[in-house]
Design a protein around this motif. Structure first.
Motif, mmCIF file in Angstrom:
data_model
loop_
_atom_site.group_PDB
_atom_site.id
_atom_site.type_symbol
_atom_site.label_atom_id
_atom_site.label_comp_id
_atom_site.label_asym_id
_atom_site.label_seq_id
_atom_site.Cartn_x
_atom_site.Cartn_y
_atom_site.Cartn_z
ATOM 1 N N SER A 250 0.824 -1.208 0.000
ATOM 2 C CA SER A 250 0.000 0.000 0.000
ATOM 3 C C SER A 250 0.858 1.257 0.000
ATOM 4 C CB SER A 250 -0.929 -0.003 1.216
ATOM 5 O OG SER A 250 -0.181 -0.045 2.420
ATOM 6 N N ILE A 253 2.552 1.598 -3.483
ATOM 7 C CA ILE A 253 1.548 2.008 -4.477
ATOM 8 C C ILE A 253 1.216 3.476 -4.329
ATOM 9 C CG2 ILE A 253 -0.882 1.723 -5.110
ATOM 10 C CD1 ILE A 253 -0.532 -1.272 -4.546
ATOM 11 N N TYR A 254 1.120 3.964 -3.101
ATOM 12 C CA TYR A 254 0.822 5.384 -2.883
ATOM 13 C C TYR A 254 1.865 6.261 -3.564
ATOM 14 C CZ TYR A 254 0.615 9.880 -0.445
ATOM 15 O OH TYR A 254 0.563 11.227 -0.175
ATOM 16 N N LEU A 257 1.870 5.952 -7.483
ATOM 17 C CA LEU A 257 0.721 6.570 -8.147
ATOM 18 C C LEU A 257 0.810 8.097 -8.089
ATOM 19 C CD1 LEU A 257 -2.260 4.269 -7.067
ATOM 20 C CD2 LEU A 257 -1.096 4.378 -9.267
ATOM 21 N N VAL A 298 -9.020 8.772 -9.599
ATOM 22 C CA VAL A 298 -8.716 7.340 -9.712
ATOM 23 C C VAL A 298 -7.561 6.969 -8.779
ATOM 24 C CG1 VAL A 298 -7.844 5.542 -11.256
ATOM 25 C CG2 VAL A 298 -9.608 7.124 -12.047
ATOM 26 N N THR A 299 -6.551 7.832 -8.725
ATOM 27 C CA THR A 299 -5.409 7.568 -7.852
ATOM 28 C C THR A 299 -5.828 7.553 -6.391
ATOM 29 O OG1 THR A 299 -3.895 8.587 -9.437
ATOM 30 C CG2 THR A 299 -3.137 8.395 -7.153
ATOM 31 N N GLY A 301 -8.770 6.889 -5.192
ATOM 32 C CA GLY A 301 -9.535 5.666 -4.943
ATOM 33 C C GLY A 301 -8.638 4.449 -4.827
ATOM 34 N N ALA A 302 -7.629 4.382 -5.683
ATOM 35 C CA ALA A 302 -6.715 3.240 -5.631
ATOM 36 C C ALA A 302 -5.918 3.225 -4.329
ATOM 37 C CB ALA A 302 -5.768 3.285 -6.831
ATOM 38 N N VAL A 303 -5.498 4.419 -3.885
ATOM 39 C CA VAL A 303 -4.742 4.501 -2.631
ATOM 40 C C VAL A 303 -5.605 4.037 -1.467
ATOM 41 C CG1 VAL A 303 -3.713 6.105 -0.977
ATOM 42 C CG2 VAL A 303 -3.154 6.284 -3.406
ATOM 43 N N LEU A 305 -8.193 2.079 -1.601
ATOM 44 C CA LEU A 305 -8.477 0.656 -1.755
ATOM 45 C C LEU A 305 -7.332 -0.201 -1.247
ATOM 46 C CD1 LEU A 305 -10.237 -1.675 -2.912
ATOM 47 C CD2 LEU A 305 -9.039 -1.326 -5.090
ATOM 48 N N PHE A 306 -6.106 0.130 -1.659
ATOM 49 C CA PHE A 306 -4.959 -0.700 -1.297
ATOM 50 C C PHE A 306 -4.489 -0.452 0.137
ATOM 51 C CE2 PHE A 306 -4.526 -0.869 -5.962
ATOM 52 C CZ PHE A 306 -4.390 -2.237 -6.113
ATOM 53 N N ARG A 307 -4.909 0.677 0.703
ATOM 54 C CA ARG A 307 -4.478 0.976 2.069
ATOM 55 C C ARG A 307 -4.957 -0.087 3.045
ATOM 56 N NH1 ARG A 307 -6.494 6.532 3.778
ATOM 57 N NH2 ARG A 307 -4.890 7.189 2.301
#
Length: 977
Positions: A250, A253-254, A257, A298-299, A301-303, A305-307
């Motif tokens: 996570s 990815i942060y 992104l 989108v970024t 939301g992805a952050v 989500l993966f957090r």
């Protein structure tokens, strides 16, 4: 040895760095093969930066700032841990200065010199230019960061004598690397917006400031929900994992992104020349703005989500300081998802040095609990109030709502004992269940406290533990002491057990049902009356697990009747209670458990067990108090076999290091017993037995242990784990099996047969009660209660493990075993130890001088009074013969009394003066010792800050001189004049 450790640690770090650099070189090689224009741009910018002396000046400033942030704060030496926590705190601010200094010239300088058009006419697309510029800046930052890492690591390696956590330092700098890559991408946006270097620097700092300061929003925003969301969007939250030695998907990815979005904006800005001058310029501008906003959404939301869904999460620290025990993870998995748990933890900003490790571990574990719960889909909300002031609103909230008030502790810092207040507690809540830990004492396992508290509020029900009422009076009571009643306080162990179990006293006036109690704790069962003792035996036969502590010679609690002594009636010899009271025959319990206790029968059908002695004392400072009857159970005992002193075959003692027994007995497995006996605690090779009836003579000095020894008998067990079926149960089982083979038995006989599926015996027998004295709980909470000794006793852990093993709570035993290993500043520790030794020796010398001076003063006083006393005695004799008048004798007596009072006052004055002088001398030597430690710390600070700056300055001067020489090569001599 220390130099070898430092070299080994440095080589280990270099291996990590080489692997990391190999990965980066592979990426650059891939870029050079596929994107030659981008590689050319990268090479041009990188070489240009380090061929200019200004680059080395910035490198020097960066190393200087990181060294100051890491080693200059007071908290670094107060914490006494080999971490970069202080640098973690200040690093975002340092980056706000250093990153804009790198990025401000990435494109602004091209615009200023007019070379931007040349770059844009290259046979390359916009991506090549942007990624080339980005990788050049990343390469510059990588070189600077590696130099800072090595200098910081060398300093820590010297301070720890090579015993530092390489994984923690590497992952912390890996986190710095990701922070830098992200901030570089954002800073490039500022450079693409302007052609002015100063404006580019300011905009670069401003664009990065929101990410750097997002974590501070919670302290100023009135809406905590929005504040938490904003705080989580900054770099502090994802970097925190790296700073604690954890690499998580996570966090990676942060940073990836956010950097990707920033680079895309850079591509939009550099590509705007294609559409800004056209008729659709405004439309295209809104089009690209919509693209960027959509990409940001989108970024985000992805952050988010993966957090909460880490695909990969690993603790790379060598000491596993940021890991949860497998049993803890199992507990979290088994939590009821419908019962959310809220943890409110409060930790003050300033804490004593001895609590630094506990604070560090507590914060790490709370964050890991939060991450593990999120990954497992369990609701554990952690509200961490860290670095709070003692009189802040958070401190008031902690006291009013949760009862977590500032605690005062006497600590020794800077050469003087002083009282300090601190807050380090936590409150756990789930539904109506609440548990509060007012303070995490620095000697108590933090993870165990957290797990136990979470389990208590999550389950809503606790197992019942029966405390058998005996002479030990664990739940409190009164005893006859002389001619008066003495109040026995409740044993603190009951409160400790009460955090996990529902503790209830059992008087054994009625039979104990196997379904009522998960286990029984019976201390000194030999003091029970025969009826109660019989019910205890019945409960054990019925399968109730039991912990037995039977002491042949209790030392710490004199009101407990020894095994071989008669039990006196309440009221004592003159209290009207009469003679000895009926007492159980403890040998029945030994037969039931299949154990043999060495000893001899005595009067009134009593049996006196032998006592165990051992020649081993790992604490030289206890030589005056400890003797051969203090049984230090550890692997260092002479002749102790590896894994035998503390058995590794049973979860109770597996992984433990040291237990102390005081005047303990022996417990042996009886030959031929069907039960399984596992010795838990055993002596070393230099040990044996002595006659227990000689105990009183040994205590009064009439004899010694050496005189009463019966020879050496190595490996004597003093504690035993017992489980299995008794001989009677085994015989019944064989009989039932035989009848089953012969055919159906008579119904009447079938009804009279015992239940062959009845539970067997499960017990722990310990031949000592002193190992559970209240003092051991104090030592566990404060291992430095005797500063010179630094006890490592695990007596409390042993007792708790015994209870958990009996009740089947094996997970708690495993959690207690999970102890993280912290790297401390051993060089500073050695200086402090030398200072403590100097203070200790000086104090002893001053005490000796004081005693000698008082003794001389008393002798001088007696000499001065001797002549006068002889005159008084002579007059008294003459008065008896009628030769002296009573008035003359009375006058002489008055003179003698007056002189005696005067001499006593002189002695008191001298004693007071000597005591004051002694205290002043001790204080002076303590102050000198503290000054010596401070001097070493200041030298370390100065060296850590200045020495790393020298290499880049030297290289910068060389580059500057070489550049000047090249500039002068093609200039005529006339122009040089």
């Amino acid at each position: 040895m220390a130099l070898n450790n430092v070299t080994t640690a440095l080589l280990s770090l270099l291996v990590h760095d080489l692997v990391f650099l190999a990965l980066l070189v592979a990426i650059v090689a891939l870029l050079a093969g596929t994107k030659q224009a981008a590689f050319a741009v990268m090479k041009r910018n990188f070489v240009g930066y380090f061929s200019n002396p200004t680059g080395y000046v910035f490198l020097c400033i960066f190393v200087f700032l990181t060294s100051v942030a890491a080693f200059w704060p007071y908290e670094f030496f107060n914490q006494n841990l080999a971490t970069v926590d202080q640098l973690n705190y200040w690093f975002p601010l340092i980056m706000l200065v250093f990153i804009p200094a790198i990025t401000m010239s990435i494109w602004a300088e091209e615009k200023r010199q007019g070379t931007d058009e040349l770059l844009l006419t290259l046979p390359a697309d916009d991506f090549d230019i942007v990624i080339g510029k980005y990788m050049a800046a990343a390469a510059i930052f990588t070189a600077s960061l590696l130099f800072s890492q090595i200098s910081t690591f060398v300093t820590l390696a010297i301070l720890t004598e090579g015993e530092l956590d390489t994984g923690l330092i590497f992952t912390s700098y890996l986190g710095y690397y990701f922070v830098g890559l992200t901030m570089i991408a954002i800073g490039m946006i500022a450079s693409f917006l302007t052609g002015n270097l100063t404006v580019g620097f300011i905009l670069g700092a401003l664009f990065n400031a929101p990410l750097a300061f997002a974590s501070l929003v919670e302290s100023v925003s009135p809406n905590q929900n929005i504040a938490k969301w904003i705080a989580a969007s900054g770099i502090a939250r994802p970097f925190d994992d790296f700073g604690r030695g954890v690499v998580s998907s996570s966090s990676v990815i942060y940073f990836v992104l956010v950097a990707a979005v920033a680079l895309y904006i850079c591509m939009v800005l550099i590509g705007r020349r294609h559409w800004t001058g056209g008729k659709d310029g405004n439309t295209m501008a809104w089009h690209y703005i919509a693209r960027v906003l959509a990409l940001v959404v989108v970024t985000a939301g992805a952050v988010i989500l993966f957090r909460s869904r880490d695909v990969f999460r690993h603790d790379f620290t060598e000491g596993k300081v940021s890991s949860l025990a497998p049993a803890t993870k199992k507990l979290i998995r088994e939590l009821d998802s419908d019962r959310p748990i809220v943890i409110d933890a409060f930790i003050s900003k300033e804490i004593p040095e001895v609590y630094a490790k506990t604070r560090y571990e507590l914060i790490n574990l709370l964050k890991e609990f939060r991450s593990e719960a999120a990954a497992r889909g369990r609701e554990i909300t952690v509200n961490l109030y860290d670095d709070i002031e003692l009189f802040s609103d958070e401190a008031a909230l902690a006291e009013e709502r949760f009862g977590i008030a500032p605690q005062t502790r006497m600590v020794k810092e800077r050469g003087a004992s002083q009282q300090k207040q601190l807050i380090m507690g936590a409150a756990f809540k789930s539904g109506l269940e609440k548990v509060t830990v007012p303070i995490f004492e620095y000697g108590i396992p933090v993870e165990y406290e957290l797990v136990r508290s979470i389990n208590t509020v999550a389950s809503g029900a606790r197992q019942r533990l029966g405390i058998v009422a005996t002479d030990a009076r664990l739940t409190g009571g009164t005893v006859m002491s002389g001619m008066s009643m003495q109040q026995v306080p409740r044993h603190p162990l009951m409160d400790e057990l009460g955090k996990q179990y529902e503790v209830e006293e059992v008087d054994l006036n009625s039979p104990v049902s196997p379904d009522v109690y998960a286990a029984l704790l019976c201390v000194q069962p030999s003091s029970l009356a025969p009826p109660q003792f019989d019910r205890l035996l019945e409960a054990i036969r019925a399968g109730v697990p039991v912990a037995i502590f039977e002491d042949p010679a209790p030392v710490g609690a004199g009101y407990i009747t020894p095994t071989g002594s008669p039990k006196q009636a309440p009221g004592g010899m003159f209290g009207g209670g009469g003679g000895p009271q009926p007492k159980a025959d403890i040998r029945q319990l030994w037969d039931l458990l299949g154990v043999e206790i060495p000893g001899r029968a005595g009067m009134q059908e009593m049996y006196t067990p032998d006592l165990v002695w051992q020649q081993h004392n790992p604490y030289p400072t206890l030589d005056d108090q400890a003797n051969e009857l203090w049984i230090f159970i550890d692997e260092e005992a002479p002749g102790a076999e590896m894994g035998m002193a503390l058995s590794q075959d049973n979860p109770i003692t597996s992984g433990m290091q040291e237990v102390l027994g005081i005047v303990a007995g022996a417990v042996l497995a009886k030959a031929g017993s069907p039960l399984k006996h596992t010795p838990l605690l055993q002596t070393g090779g230099l040990s044996g037995l002595i006659d227990g009836t000689k105990m009183q003579q040994i205590m009064t000095g009439q004899t010694t242990v050496a005189r009463e020894t019966k020879g050496i008998k190595p490996s004597i067990p003093i504690a035993m784990a017992i489980e299995g079926a008794t001989r009677a149960a085994a015989d019944d089982a064989e009989q039932a099996e035989g009848e089953g083979e012969d055919g159906a038995a008579d119904p009447a006989e079938q009804q009279s047969k015992p239940d062959t599926n009845a539970p067997g015996i499960k017990a722990v027998y310990v031949a000592d009660t002193d190992m559970m004295l209240p003092e051991f709980l104090m030592i566990r909470a404060d291992p430095n209660v005797v500063t010179e000794a630094r006890f490592q006793f695990q007596n409390v852990t042993f007792v708790l493990n015994c209870i958990d093993w009996l009740t089947g709570q094996y997970d708690f035993i495993e959690v207690r075993k999970h102890e993280p290993i912290f790297a401390s500043l051993r060089m500073i520790d050695s200086v402090k130890e030398e200072a403590r030794t100097a203070v200790r020796n000086g104090s002893k010398d001053f005490q000796t001088e004081y005693d000698a001076a008082i003794r001389d003063a008393q002798e001088a006083q007696q000499a001065r009074m001797k002549e006068l006393q002889e005159e008084v005695e002579k007059l008294q004799k003459q008065n008896a013969d009628g030769n002296v008048s009573r008035a003359e004798l009375q006058a002489k007596l008055q003179t003698f009394q007056t002189q005696q009072e005067l001499e006593q006052r002189k002695l008191d004055v001298k004693r007071t003066k000597l005591e004051r002088d002694r205290e002043l001398k001790v204080r002076d030597i303590e102050r000198a010792a503290a000054d010596e430690v401070t001097k070493i710390q200041n030298k370390v600070k100065a060296a850590a800050v200045t020495l790393p700056c020298i290499p880049p300055l030297v290289v910068g001067v060389i580059v500057f001189a070489a550049r000047r020489l090249r500039e002068r090569e093609n200039i005529s001599k006339s122009r040089l004049k």
